[in-house]
Design a protein around this motif. Structure first.
Motif, PDB file in Angstrom:
ATOM      1  N   PRO A  85      -8.210 -36.567   9.595  1.00  0.00           N
ATOM      2  CA  PRO A  85      -7.125 -35.625   9.259  1.00  0.00           C
ATOM      3  C   PRO A  85      -6.782 -34.638  10.370  1.00  0.00           C
ATOM      4  O   PRO A  85      -5.703 -34.048  10.342  1.00  0.00           O
ATOM      5  CB  PRO A  85      -7.660 -34.884   8.030  1.00  0.00           C
ATOM      6  CG  PRO A  85      -8.740 -35.740   7.493  1.00  0.00           C
ATOM      7  CD  PRO A  85      -9.315 -36.496   8.653  1.00  0.00           C
ATOM      8  N   ARG A  86      -7.689 -34.425  11.326  1.00  0.00           N
ATOM      9  CA  ARG A  86      -7.404 -33.442  12.384  1.00  0.00           C
ATOM     10  C   ARG A  86      -7.287 -34.105  13.751  1.00  0.00           C
ATOM     11  O   ARG A  86      -7.523 -33.462  14.787  1.00  0.00           O
ATOM     12  CB  ARG A  86      -8.487 -32.359  12.403  1.00  0.00           C
ATOM     13  CG  ARG A  86      -8.499 -31.545  11.129  1.00  0.00           C
ATOM     14  CD  ARG A  86      -9.443 -30.373  11.187  1.00  0.00           C
ATOM     15  NE  ARG A  86      -9.381 -29.619   9.949  1.00  0.00           N
ATOM     16  CZ  ARG A  86      -8.468 -28.697   9.692  1.00  0.00           C
ATOM     17  NH1 ARG A  86      -7.554 -28.408  10.571  1.00  0.00           N
ATOM     18  NH2 ARG A  86      -8.470 -28.056   8.533  1.00  0.00           N
ATOM     19  N   HIS A  87      -6.948 -35.329  13.765  1.00  0.00           N
ATOM     20  CA  HIS A  87      -6.849 -36.059  15.027  1.00  0.00           C
ATOM     21  C   HIS A  87      -5.674 -35.517  15.845  1.00  0.00           C
ATOM     22  O   HIS A  87      -4.503 -35.662  15.481  1.00  0.00           O
ATOM     23  CB  HIS A  87      -6.671 -37.561  14.745  1.00  0.00           C
ATOM     24  CG  HIS A  87      -6.774 -38.400  15.968  1.00  0.00           C
ATOM     25  ND1 HIS A  87      -5.686 -38.983  16.578  1.00  0.00           N
ATOM     26  CD2 HIS A  87      -7.857 -38.729  16.736  1.00  0.00           C
ATOM     27  CE1 HIS A  87      -6.088 -39.655  17.637  1.00  0.00           C
ATOM     28  NE2 HIS A  87      -7.390 -39.527  17.761  1.00  0.00           N
ATOM     29  N   THR A  88      -5.999 -34.842  16.952  1.00  0.00           N
ATOM     30  CA  THR A  88      -5.006 -34.065  17.704  1.00  0.00           C
ATOM     31  C   THR A  88      -3.829 -34.899  18.192  1.00  0.00           C
ATOM     32  O   THR A  88      -2.671 -34.527  18.014  1.00  0.00           O
ATOM     33  CB  THR A  88      -5.690 -33.387  18.918  1.00  0.00           C
ATOM     34  OG1 THR A  88      -6.833 -32.695  18.429  1.00  0.00           O
ATOM     35  CG2 THR A  88      -4.763 -32.405  19.599  1.00  0.00           C
ATOM     36  N   ARG A  89      -4.138 -36.032  18.795  1.00  0.00           N
ATOM     37  CA  ARG A  89      -3.065 -36.864  19.354  1.00  0.00           C
ATOM     38  C   ARG A  89      -2.113 -37.330  18.240  1.00  0.00           C
ATOM     39  O   ARG A  89      -0.892 -37.321  18.411  1.00  0.00           O
ATOM     40  CB  ARG A  89      -3.691 -38.064  20.088  1.00  0.00           C
ATOM     41  CG  ARG A  89      -2.697 -38.955  20.776  1.00  0.00           C
ATOM     42  CD  ARG A  89      -2.024 -38.241  21.967  1.00  0.00           C
ATOM     43  NE  ARG A  89      -0.882 -38.999  22.466  1.00  0.00           N
ATOM     44  CZ  ARG A  89       0.345 -38.497  22.616  1.00  0.00           C
ATOM     45  NH1 ARG A  89       0.599 -37.235  22.301  1.00  0.00           N
ATOM     46  NH2 ARG A  89       1.320 -39.247  23.086  1.00  0.00           N
ATOM     47  N   THR A  90      -2.685 -37.689  17.128  1.00  0.00           N
ATOM     48  CA  THR A  90      -1.846 -38.141  16.007  1.00  0.00           C
ATOM     49  C   THR A  90      -0.953 -36.998  15.511  1.00  0.00           C
ATOM     50  O   THR A  90       0.237 -37.202  15.230  1.00  0.00           O
ATOM     51  CB  THR A  90      -2.730 -38.645  14.834  1.00  0.00           C
ATOM     52  OG1 THR A  90      -3.543 -39.708  15.322  1.00  0.00           O
ATOM     53  CG2 THR A  90      -1.880 -39.155  13.687  1.00  0.00           C
ATOM     54  N   LEU A  91      -1.539 -35.804  15.421  1.00  0.00           N
ATOM     55  CA  LEU A  91      -0.735 -34.664  14.949  1.00  0.00           C
ATOM     56  C   LEU A  91       0.408 -34.371  15.922  1.00  0.00           C
ATOM     57  O   LEU A  91       1.523 -34.042  15.496  1.00  0.00           O
ATOM     58  CB  LEU A  91      -1.626 -33.424  14.763  1.00  0.00           C
ATOM     59  CG  LEU A  91      -2.613 -33.517  13.584  1.00  0.00           C
ATOM     60  CD1 LEU A  91      -3.604 -32.354  13.627  1.00  0.00           C
ATOM     61  CD2 LEU A  91      -1.875 -33.531  12.241  1.00  0.00           C
ATOM     62  N   GLN A  92       0.133 -34.516  17.215  1.00  0.00           N
ATOM     63  CA  GLN A  92       1.200 -34.298  18.220  1.00  0.00           C
ATOM     64  C   GLN A  92       2.330 -35.315  18.045  1.00  0.00           C
ATOM     65  O   GLN A  92       3.516 -34.967  18.059  1.00  0.00           O
ATOM     66  CB  GLN A  92       0.633 -34.420  19.635  1.00  0.00           C
ATOM     67  CG  GLN A  92      -0.202 -33.211  20.037  1.00  0.00           C
ATOM     68  CD  GLN A  92      -1.041 -33.484  21.296  1.00  0.00           C
ATOM     69  OE1 GLN A  92      -1.166 -34.627  21.747  1.00  0.00           O
ATOM     70  NE2 GLN A  92      -1.616 -32.423  21.846  1.00  0.00           N
ATOM     71  N   ALA A 143       7.044 -44.443  12.658  1.00  0.00           N
ATOM     72  CA  ALA A 143       5.995 -43.675  13.352  1.00  0.00           C
ATOM     73  C   ALA A 143       5.261 -42.770  12.360  1.00  0.00           C
ATOM     74  O   ALA A 143       4.028 -42.652  12.401  1.00  0.00           O
ATOM     75  CB  ALA A 143       6.619 -42.841  14.471  1.00  0.00           C
ATOM     76  N   LEU A 144       6.004 -42.150  11.452  1.00  0.00           N
ATOM     77  CA  LEU A 144       5.358 -41.289  10.445  1.00  0.00           C
ATOM     78  C   LEU A 144       4.358 -42.079   9.608  1.00  0.00           C
ATOM     79  O   LEU A 144       3.262 -41.597   9.309  1.00  0.00           O
ATOM     80  CB  LEU A 144       6.405 -40.671   9.513  1.00  0.00           C
ATOM     81  CG  LEU A 144       7.195 -39.465   9.998  1.00  0.00           C
ATOM     82  CD1 LEU A 144       8.076 -38.944   8.862  1.00  0.00           C
ATOM     83  CD2 LEU A 144       6.268 -38.353  10.497  1.00  0.00           C
ATOM     84  N   SER A 195       0.330 -46.382  19.197  1.00  0.00           N
ATOM     85  CA  SER A 195       1.335 -47.265  18.597  1.00  0.00           C
ATOM     86  C   SER A 195       2.455 -46.432  17.946  1.00  0.00           C
ATOM     87  O   SER A 195       3.644 -46.772  18.054  1.00  0.00           O
ATOM     88  CB  SER A 195       0.643 -48.154  17.561  1.00  0.00           C
ATOM     89  OG  SER A 195       1.555 -48.996  16.959  1.00  0.00           O
ATOM     90  N   ALA A 196       2.064 -45.321  17.307  1.00  0.00           N
ATOM     91  CA  ALA A 196       3.065 -44.433  16.688  1.00  0.00           C
ATOM     92  C   ALA A 196       3.984 -43.849  17.763  1.00  0.00           C
ATOM     93  O   ALA A 196       5.202 -43.736  17.573  1.00  0.00           O
ATOM     94  CB  ALA A 196       2.361 -43.318  15.905  1.00  0.00           C
ATOM     95  N   GLY A 212      -8.924 -50.362  16.031  1.00  0.00           N
ATOM     96  CA  GLY A 212      -9.526 -49.786  17.237  1.00  0.00           C
ATOM     97  C   GLY A 212      -9.604 -48.272  17.196  1.00  0.00           C
ATOM     98  O   GLY A 212      -9.872 -47.651  18.231  1.00  0.00           O
ATOM     99  N   GLY A 213      -9.345 -47.680  16.038  1.00  0.00           N
ATOM    100  CA  GLY A 213      -9.499 -46.231  15.896  1.00  0.00           C
ATOM    101  C   GLY A 213      -8.180 -45.482  15.951  1.00  0.00           C
ATOM    102  O   GLY A 213      -7.140 -46.039  16.326  1.00  0.00           O
ATOM    103  N   PRO A 214      -8.201 -44.180  15.604  1.00  0.00           N
ATOM    104  CA  PRO A 214      -6.966 -43.378  15.518  1.00  0.00           C
ATOM    105  C   PRO A 214      -6.229 -43.236  16.843  1.00  0.00           C
ATOM    106  O   PRO A 214      -5.000 -43.120  16.841  1.00  0.00           O
ATOM    107  CB  PRO A 214      -7.441 -42.018  14.988  1.00  0.00           C
ATOM    108  CG  PRO A 214      -8.916 -42.040  14.983  1.00  0.00           C
ATOM    109  CD  PRO A 214      -9.375 -43.447  15.102  1.00  0.00           C
ATOM    110  N   ASP A 215      -6.968 -43.252  17.981  1.00  0.00           N
ATOM    111  CA  ASP A 215      -6.268 -43.167  19.280  1.00  0.00           C
ATOM    112  C   ASP A 215      -5.277 -44.320  19.439  1.00  0.00           C
ATOM    113  O   ASP A 215      -4.153 -44.135  19.882  1.00  0.00           O
ATOM    114  CB  ASP A 215      -7.267 -43.209  20.439  1.00  0.00           C
ATOM    115  CG  ASP A 215      -7.991 -41.880  20.605  1.00  0.00           C
ATOM    116  OD1 ASP A 215      -7.444 -40.864  20.137  1.00  0.00           O
ATOM    117  OD2 ASP A 215      -9.102 -41.876  21.164  1.00  0.00           O
TER     118      ASP A 215
END
Ligand SMILES: [Zn+2]
Length: 427
Positions: free
Chosen positions: A388-395, A376-377, A363-364, A355-358
Motif C-alpha cells: 500500500p505504500r509503494h512509493t513508485r506506484t504512488l508516483q 494505468a490506475l 508497466s503502469a 516480479g513485484g510492485p516495481d
C-alpha cells in the motif's frame, strides 16, 4: 478504499447535503467546489417576468409574487440560503404564504427554516418523507461522498439518526397533483419523478411558466451520481419531461442554470434532452437483452450528434451503468462474484508472479506514457494491494490521476480525481 481514509482530511464544513446540480448553459466550473459558489457575486435577483424572480445559487431560489403574498419555489443550500433570501426580499417583502420544494435534495431545502413564517404552508410530493429519511439514514456515508465529489473537507463521522430520523418540514403532501390559488394566481403542482422519486414540477398557467427543478439542466442528467444514489429511472425522466412539454410552457425555470424563454427554445431543448435519455435507456436495454456486459455497453453506447446535450455534470457512461445496474443489481453472472472474496484478493499473488510492485509500477508508467490512464490506475490498484505504500506506484498513480484531471470537462469526475490526489499527498 484503505489508501484514502477519510480521517486524513480535516473536519469539514457543511458539505453534507450537497446533492445534485449544474449551472445550465454555463461552462463547467474550473474546480468542483466552484459549483457551491454559484451566484456568489450576484447583487440583484434575476427578474424572470413581472412576478417571478430568481436568486442564483447552488441551487436557485425562486419567488412568485402575488397581491396576497409570495410563493417560494426551492430555497437553495443552507450556506447560500441567506444570500438568496436577501436578494428576493429586496424585490418583494410580502408575506411568504407557500414554500414549494421541487425535491428533497439539500441544495433545494436548505433555506426552508429561513423563509418559513407563522402560517406558511410547505408543499412537497408524498415520497419526500421517505426520501428525506433515506438521506438521513445514510448521512455519514453521503457526508463523506459529497465532500469528496464537491471538493470539500471530509467531515468527521456522525451519529446515525435512526431509520426515520429526518426532519420533515412539509405541511401539505400530495400524490399526483395539487392546486391552489393565491392573489388570483393559480398554481398547479405535478409529481414528476426523475432525479428523485419525490420530484415535482410547478406550473403557473397565467404566466405559462414551469419550474422543473433538476429534471432538466445544462448537461446530460446525473442519472447515476458518484456520491451514491438509489436508481434514478430513465423512463421517469422521459415521462416527466413529456408532462412538462404537454403544458406548452413559454418560460421554463430550472433550479440550476438560467431560465429559458420562448416556446420554440423550450420545445427544442427539452425534446432533445428527453430523446437523449430515451436513446441511452433503450440502447442499454437492447444490450442487456442481447447478453452484453455493462463495461461493453459503457464503451459502445454513444449519443448521435443531434442528441448531444453535454456531459459537464452527468456523464453518459455512468448513466449507462446506472441504468444497467438499476435494472439488474450488482450480480454480473460470474460465479466468483457470488462470494465475499473481493476481486483484489488475487492481486498480491499476481503482483508477486509479475516480479513485484516495481515491475507493475513500471508497466503502469508505460500505460501512462501511452495515454491509457484508466488502465494505468488499474495496474496501480494491483501493485498497491501488494504494497500500500509503494512509493513508485504512488508516483505513477498521481501522474495518471493528474492526466485524467487535465483532460476532464466533468465537474464530478474532477472532484473525485482531486480527492484521490489529495489523499495520496496526505498519507
Ligand atoms: Zn439540485
Amino acid at each position: 478504499m484503505k489508501r484514502m481514509p477519510p480521517t486524513c482530511f480535516r473536519l469539514g464544513i457543511a458539505a453534507a447535503l450537497l446533492a445534485s446540480a449544474v449551472p445550465a448553459q454555463e461552462p463547467p466550473p474550473e474546480s468542483p467546489d466552484a459549483q457551491s459558489r454559484a451566484g456568489a457575486n450576484q447583487t440583484k435577483a434575476i427578474r424572470v417576468n413581472e412576478a417571478i424572480f430568481e436568486a442564483t445559487g447552488f441551487g436557485n431560489a425562486m419567488m412568485v409574487a402575488t397581491s396576497e403574498g409570495n410563493v417560494i419555489i426551492d430555497t437553495s443550500i443552507a450556506g447560500q440560503a441567506a444570500r438568496c433570501w436577501k436578494l428576493l426580499q429586496a424585490e418583494n417583502g410580502g408575506p411568504v404564504k407557500y414554500i414549494i420544494l421541487t425535491h428533497g435534495h439539500g441544495d433545494h431545502t436548505g433555506g426552508v427554516e429561513l423563509w418559513k413564517q407563522a402560517g406558511t404552508q410547505v408543499i412537497a410530493q408524498r415520497n419526500h418523507v421517505e426520501f428525506m429519511n433515506y438521506q438521513a439514514r445514510l448521512n455519514g456515508f453521503f457526508a463523506r461522498r459529497n465532500a469528496a465529489q464537491f471538493g470539500m473537507s471530509i467531515p468527521e463521522p456522525r451519529a446515525w439518526p435512526g431509520n426515520y430520523g429526518a426532519k420533515i418540514e412539509p405541511t401539505i403532501l400530495f400524490d399526483d397533483r395539487y392546486e391552489f390559488t393565491l392573489g388570483g394566481v393559480k398554481f398547479q403542482v405535478y409529481h414528476t419523478p426523475g432525479e428523485t422519486p419525490d420530484h415535482l414540477t410547478v406550473w403557473i398557467p397565467k404566466y405559462r411558466a414551469a419550474f422543473v427543478g433538476d429534471n432538466f439542466y445544462g448537461s446530460f442528467p446525473n442519472m447515476y451520481t458518484l456520491r451514491g444514489t438509489e436508481p434514478r429511472w430513465a423512463l421517469d425522466y422521459v415521462h416527466s419531461l413529456d408532462k412538462v412539454l404537454a403544458l406548452k410552457p413559454e418560460i421554463v425555470i430550472p433550479s440550476h442554470g438560467r431560465p429559458i424563454h420562448g416556446a420554440v427554445a423550450i420545445v427544442t431543448q427539452l425534446t432533445r434532452y428527453r430523446d437523449a435519455i430515451q436513446y441511452v435507456h433503450d440502447a442499454v436495454v437492447k444490450g442487456m437483452n442481447s447478453g452484453k456486459d455493462v463495461f461493453t455497453l459503457m464503451r459502445e453506447i454513444k449519443l448521435p450528434a443531434n442528441l448531444e446535450v453535454g456531459e459537464s455534470y452527468g456523464r453518459l457512461t455512468w448513466s449507462i451503468r446506472g441504468i444497467y445496474e438499476g435494472y439488474a443489481g450488482w450480480f454480473d453472472g460470474n460465479p466468483a462474484t457470488m462470494y465475499e472474496t473481493s476481486p483484489s484478493s488475487a492481486f498480491p499473488e499476481l503482483v508477486k508472479l509479475a516480479g513485484g510492485p516495481d515491475r507493475v509500477a513500471q508497466s503502469a508508467m508505460e500505460r501512462v506514457k501511452a495515454g491509457q490512464f484508466a488502465e494505468a490506475l488499474r495496474l496501480t490498484d494491483a501493485a498497491l494491494a501488494a504494497d500500500p505504500r509503494h512509493t513508485r506506484t504512488l508516483q505513477v498513480r498521481i501522474e495518471a490521476l493528474k492526466a485524467l484531471r487535465e483532460r476532464s470537462n466533468n465537474s464530478n469526475e474532477r472532484g473525485w480525481l482531486d480527492y484521490a490526489i489529495q489523499a495520496i499527498h496526505k498519507e
